[in-house]
Scaffold this motif. Structure first.
Motif, short mmCIF file in Angstrom:
data_model
loop_
_atom_site.label_atom_id
_atom_site.label_comp_id
_atom_site.label_asym_id
_atom_site.label_seq_id
_atom_site.Cartn_x
_atom_site.Cartn_y
_atom_site.Cartn_z
N GLY A 154 41.11 22.78 -0.23
CA GLY A 154 40.93 23.93 -1.09
C GLY A 154 39.70 24.78 -0.78
N LEU A 155 39.17 24.66 0.44
CA LEU A 155 38.01 25.47 0.80
C LEU A 155 38.39 26.94 0.92
N PRO A 156 37.50 27.84 0.49
CA PRO A 156 37.80 29.27 0.61
C PRO A 156 37.80 29.72 2.07
N ASP A 157 38.51 30.80 2.34
CA ASP A 157 38.60 31.34 3.71
C ASP A 157 37.23 31.59 4.31
N ASP A 158 36.33 32.20 3.54
CA ASP A 158 35.01 32.54 4.09
C ASP A 158 34.24 31.29 4.52
N THR A 159 34.40 30.19 3.79
CA THR A 159 33.74 28.94 4.16
C THR A 159 34.33 28.40 5.46
N ALA A 184 32.48 27.88 9.11
CA ALA A 184 32.51 26.61 9.83
C ALA A 184 33.04 26.80 11.25
N ILE A 185 34.07 27.61 11.40
CA ILE A 185 34.65 27.88 12.73
C ILE A 185 33.61 28.55 13.62
N ALA A 198 30.40 28.34 13.40
CA ALA A 198 29.16 27.58 13.52
C ALA A 198 29.23 26.45 14.53
N GLN A 199 30.40 26.18 15.09
CA GLN A 199 30.49 25.03 16.00
C GLN A 199 31.50 25.27 17.11
N ALA A 200 31.49 24.35 18.04
CA ALA A 200 32.46 24.41 19.14
C ALA A 200 33.86 24.17 18.58
N THR A 201 34.84 24.79 19.22
CA THR A 201 36.22 24.65 18.77
C THR A 201 37.13 24.33 19.95
#
Length: 84
Positions: A42-47, A51-52, A54-57
């Motif tokens: 249930g995390l919001p889109d902006d969160t 996260a995307i 802020a880190q390697a994907t």
């Protein structure tokens, strides 16, 4: 003779500390499954977008993977961020 066990312990501690430092610097890249887990939590889109960014994907952006993301409830806004 008593110096050898102490030396062995010190070497083991240094090795262990080095291993912890190395492991902390190389986190696992975020995947599609991680994004789906965030949606299910249930995390919001902006969160999720933060996260995307802020880190390697390591996203699977094939057509079928994108369809799966949409079917799992991932918003178009988040999918577009994954593609960027």
């Amino acid at each position: 003779m008593r110096k050898m066990p102490l030396f062995s312990i010190l070497v083991a501690l240094v090795f262990y500390a080095g291993t912890l430092a190395y492991a902390g610097d190389h986190s696992k890249p975020m995947t599609d499954d991680d994004v789906i887990a965030m949606v299910k939590a249930g995390l919001p889109d902006d969160t999720m977008i933060s996260a995307i960014n802020a880190q390697a994907t390591n996203f699977d952006v094939s057509a079928m993977a994108l369809v799966n993301l949409k079917n799992q409830g991932v918003s178009v806004k988040v999918i577009d961020t994954m593609l960027a």
